[in-house]
Design a protein around this motif. Structure first.
Motif: not given
Length: 462
Positions: A187-197, A210-222, A297-300
């Motif tokens: 399952c994935y949050n569509k808004a998070h993917f859109r926000e990160c391009g 998945l891990l490469g994408c997950a690292e980019k989705l993590s925002d360092g703010k929780g 929204g804490k997990l993408s």
């Protein structure tokens, strides 16, 4: 000459006619002791053949609604004494089936039958229940415990998705009928993917993707890119299944796991949950904890089932589903929920009516319209618009499960009794915590499983 209906169309016509007459008797259109219209009248009304009308009437006779009077007709039967059935079910059956509504509909069809539900305890005991709702993992536990004789053999149905009934079959006999099922999906949050391009996940993804994408989705703010309830028996074995291998024995000893894909899959599992750039150090106690963090929204991205989606069916959440990433080849774990009848039930006739009802077209359509669980029978369409009347937030790629069926596997495909899985995870916990290395992990698993042969897995319904 008219076109002869298919078997599926024929059965649907029978159910429609029987259901219409049943409702009319409930509403009092035909009083107790009154005769139904003649078979010829019913043929004209429902535009069905004489044979089809008689088959539908025989169903109502078998259910106790009418009685056939030779050379006269079909008479509404006198009231039947009340019967109470006890249904044992797992803790999430209410959510996954909208169980209360289903049982209310059943009671309207069979007003003399009431159904009381209670849970299955931690040991899988169902008490004095007349019927049991359990998943294929719980069923395998019953088989391995020698409890399969507690269930009554059932007949199968041809309109179910391939492979589902096999999960409840032992030595050619079916002991539970599949009601709903689900593969593990991403399952994935569509808004998070859109926000990160970022491009949304697809079936080509490996765990490295998945891990490469997950690292980019993590925002360092929780917010973290990916997580799942790592201890769950319907999550971590997925990685073993993706190895494409089975546990093998020789002379009662488990073969060495060193150099196998099984070991490599455990290493991938560890590498994922140790990646602090993508995977949070979140001490989840259940899948529900993970689902809650995703909704907030804490997990993408998370691992989930279609049944788990029911927690979000009314949530204002923009999400979708994709196949789980793979290691060597696409494989995912499938979970099937089935219904069985207790061999000791004192009300087997009524219990059979309830078991038949759960897989009837009416019940299966109700499940589809009111939940996000996947009905076990092949309904004509799976459109996101089909459930808008009850306000369900159905993901756009809901029908993806059909394209994934080639990848479905179960715990028993690992070649070990399911009771061995907790023994494996007990050793994995120390490995995940860096308390033992890979060599010691292999030795410990071998020691824990030695003596549990492939024959044991075969007895478990493999």
């Amino acid at each position: 000459m008219g076109i002869r209906p298919t078997k599926e169309q024929f059965n649907r016509q029978l159910e429609q006619m029987a259901g219409t007459l049943r409702n009319e008797m409930i509403e009092g259109r035909y009083a107790l002791g009154e005769y139904l219209p003649t078979e010829r009248t019913l043929m004209e009304r429902f535009r069905m053949s004489n044979n089809a009308v008689r088959t539908a009437l025989e169903t109502l006779v078998r259910e106790g609604w009418i009685e056939k009077v030779p050379r006269i007709g079909n008479r509404v039967a006198a009231g039947r004494p009340p019967v109470k059935l006890v249904l044992a079910r797992n803790v999430v059956a209410q959510r996954n089936l909208e169980l209360s509504g289903l049982l209310d509909n059943f009671h309207r069809q069979f007003p003399w039958i009431s159904v009381e539900t209670h849970g299955i305890d931690g040991q899988g005991n169902t008490g004095d229940a007349d019927l049991v709702l359990a998943d294929n993992y719980q069923f395998q536990r019953m088989v391995e415990d020698g409890a399969i004789k507690k269930l009554e053999p059932l007949t199968g149905r041809e309109d179910m998705y391939p492979g589902l009934a096999r999960q409840f079959a032992v030595e050619g006999s079916l002991y539970m009928r599949p009601v709903v099922f689900s593969p593990i999906v991403l399952c994935y949050n569509k808004a998070h993917f859109r926000e990160c391009g970022l491009m949304e996940p697809d079936g080509s993804w490996t765990w490295d993707n998945l891990l490469g994408c997950a690292e980019k989705l993590s925002d360092g703010k929780g917010r973290y890119g990916f997580s799942f309830h790592a201890q769950d028996t319907n999550r971590w074995p997925l990685f073993l299944l993706q190895s494409g291998e089975r546990f093998e024995w020789n002379a009662g000893q488990l073969n060495d796991l060193r150099g196998t894909r099984l070991l490599e899959s455990m290493k991938v599992y560890k590498r994922i949950i140790h990646n602090r750039k993508a995977f949070p150090l979140f001490l989840s106690e259940s899948n529900g904890d993970i689902l809650q963090m995703f909704e907030e929204g804490k997990l993408s991205m998370i691992l989930n089932t279609y049944m788990g989606l029911n927690l979000w069916k009314h949530a204002n959440l923009e999400y979708d589903v994709a196949p789980v990433p793979f290691i060597y080849e696409p494989r995912t774990l499938v979970i099937v929920l089935g219904i069985g009848i207790s061999a000791k039930s004192a009300h087997k006739e009524e219990a059979r009516l309830l078991a038949d009802y759960f897989v009837s077209a009416g019940a299966q359509n109700y499940i589809y319209e009111h939940t996000l669980s996947i009905p076990s029978t092949q309904l004509p369409t799976y459109s996101p618009a089909a459930s808008t009347s009850v306000g369900i937030n159905r993901p756009e790629r809901y029908a993806l499960f059909r394209e994934m069926m080639f990848s479905y596997r179960t715990h028993s495909d690992l070649g070990i009794p399911v009771m061995s899985l907790p023994k494996i995870f007990q050793q994995l916990k120390a490995y995940l915590a860096d308390m033992i290395d890979e060599n010691e992990l292999c030795d410990r698993i071998r020691g824990a499983l030695s003596g549990e042969t492939r024959a044991g897995a075969s007895e478990a319904g493999d």
